[in-house]
Design a protein around this motif. Structure first.
Motif, short mmCIF file in Angstrom:
data_model
loop_
_atom_site.label_atom_id
_atom_site.label_comp_id
_atom_site.label_asym_id
_atom_site.label_seq_id
_atom_site.Cartn_x
_atom_site.Cartn_y
_atom_site.Cartn_z
N LEU A 16 0.81 -1.22 0.00
CA LEU A 16 0.00 0.00 0.00
C LEU A 16 0.85 1.27 0.00
N GLN A 17 2.06 1.14 0.53
CA GLN A 17 2.94 2.32 0.60
C GLN A 17 3.29 2.83 -0.79
N PHE A 18 3.15 1.96 -1.79
CA PHE A 18 3.58 2.33 -3.14
C PHE A 18 2.42 2.47 -4.12
N PHE A 19 1.21 2.43 -3.59
CA PHE A 19 0.03 2.57 -4.45
C PHE A 19 -0.08 4.02 -4.94
N HIS A 20 -0.29 4.18 -6.23
CA HIS A 20 -0.58 5.53 -6.71
C HIS A 20 -1.62 5.51 -7.82
N GLY A 21 -2.59 4.64 -7.70
CA GLY A 21 -3.75 4.71 -8.57
C GLY A 21 -4.06 3.49 -9.40
N GLU A 22 -3.10 2.57 -9.51
CA GLU A 22 -3.37 1.39 -10.32
C GLU A 22 -4.16 0.35 -9.50
N GLY A 23 -4.81 -0.55 -10.22
CA GLY A 23 -5.54 -1.59 -9.49
C GLY A 23 -6.20 -2.55 -10.43
N TYR A 24 -6.86 -3.55 -9.85
CA TYR A 24 -7.49 -4.59 -10.66
C TYR A 24 -8.79 -4.11 -11.30
N SER A 25 -9.37 -3.03 -10.77
CA SER A 25 -10.60 -2.47 -11.32
C SER A 25 -10.75 -1.06 -10.74
N PRO A 26 -11.61 -0.21 -11.35
CA PRO A 26 -11.82 1.13 -10.78
C PRO A 26 -12.34 1.05 -9.34
N LYS A 27 -13.23 0.11 -9.06
CA LYS A 27 -13.76 -0.03 -7.69
C LYS A 27 -12.64 -0.38 -6.71
N PHE A 28 -11.76 -1.26 -7.15
CA PHE A 28 -10.64 -1.68 -6.31
C PHE A 28 -9.73 -0.48 -6.01
N ALA A 29 -9.38 0.28 -7.06
CA ALA A 29 -8.50 1.44 -6.88
C ALA A 29 -9.17 2.49 -5.99
N HIS A 30 -10.46 2.71 -6.20
CA HIS A 30 -11.19 3.69 -5.38
C HIS A 30 -11.13 3.28 -3.90
N ASN A 31 -11.33 2.00 -3.65
CA ASN A 31 -11.28 1.51 -2.28
C ASN A 31 -9.88 1.71 -1.67
N LEU A 32 -8.84 1.50 -2.49
CA LEU A 32 -7.48 1.69 -1.98
C LEU A 32 -7.25 3.15 -1.57
N PHE A 33 -7.73 4.06 -2.41
CA PHE A 33 -7.61 5.48 -2.03
C PHE A 33 -8.33 5.74 -0.71
N HIS A 34 -9.49 5.12 -0.56
CA HIS A 34 -10.28 5.31 0.66
C HIS A 34 -9.53 4.78 1.88
N VAL A 35 -8.95 3.59 1.76
CA VAL A 35 -8.19 3.00 2.87
C VAL A 35 -7.03 3.92 3.26
N ILE A 36 -6.29 4.38 2.26
CA ILE A 36 -5.14 5.24 2.54
C ILE A 36 -5.60 6.57 3.13
N ASP A 37 -6.72 7.07 2.63
CA ASP A 37 -7.26 8.32 3.16
C ASP A 37 -7.59 8.19 4.65
N ARG A 38 -8.14 7.06 5.01
CA ARG A 38 -8.46 6.84 6.43
C ARG A 38 -7.17 6.85 7.26
N PHE A 39 -6.13 6.23 6.74
CA PHE A 39 -4.85 6.23 7.47
C PHE A 39 -4.29 7.64 7.57
N THR A 40 -4.33 8.37 6.48
CA THR A 40 -3.72 9.70 6.52
C THR A 40 -4.54 10.67 7.39
N HIS A 41 -5.78 10.28 7.69
CA HIS A 41 -6.58 11.08 8.62
C HIS A 41 -6.51 10.51 10.04
N GLY A 42 -5.55 9.64 10.28
CA GLY A 42 -5.27 9.23 11.66
C GLY A 42 -5.83 7.91 12.11
N ALA A 43 -6.48 7.16 11.23
CA ALA A 43 -7.03 5.87 11.65
C ALA A 43 -5.91 4.91 12.04
#
Ligand code: SF4
Length: 138
Positions: A16-43
């Motif tokens: 996840l540290q190296f994710f920058h938008g690629e993924g197996y599907s748009p839904k998958f990539a969107h979810n990855l952004f969401h997961v990282i966003d939660r972390f960067t907001h302190g989760a």
């Protein structure tokens, strides 16, 4: 931020540290952004064994198992165990994303030597890993 944070399997803590938008599907990539966003907001994350909050949106997840290849779940669990051993984390342990990021930098060269070969995403990650690991050396 309080409340339950993302549940993450071992190797995803590193990848996840190296994710920058690629993924197996748009839904998958969107979810990855969401997961990282939660972390960067302190989760705070929790280590899980087996499919996690990243796998949850993956088209390869079938019946609670990674079905990318016939033996993927077993192979990925081996990779997860290696990641957790290197990062000195255990199942059900909570982790801070910032601390995990520093830990990944510490083990990155060893991880790359043991785990990145043959990964579908190696080409995508390589430039970022090179940057993080300080390559190319002059
Ligand atoms: S390919 Fe497998 S391990 Fe990777 S995110 Fe999808 S289900 Fe999870």
């Amino acid at each position: 931020m309080n409340g339950r944070g993302p549940r993450i399997r071992g190797h995803h803590l590193i990848c996840l540290q190296f994710f920058h938008g690629e993924g197996y599907s748009p839904k998958f990539a969107h979810n990855l952004f969401h997961v990282i966003d939660r972390f960067t907001h302190g989760a705070t994350g929790t280590v899980v064994i087996g499919p996690d909050d990243v796998c949850a949106a993956c088209p390869a997840l079938e019946n609670g198992r990674c079905a990318q290849e016939p033996d993927s779940e077993e192979a990925i669990r081996v990779l997860d165990a290696l990641a957790l051993e290197m990062l000195e984390l255990e199942a059900d342990e909570e982790f801070d994303w910032g601390v995990a990021t520093l830990s990944v930098q510490r083990i990155l060269e060893r991880w790359r030597a043991l785990a990145c070969d043959g990964c579908d995403w190696e080409e995508v990650c390589r430039p970022l890993i090179d940057q993080t690991a300080g390559y190319p050396r002059t």
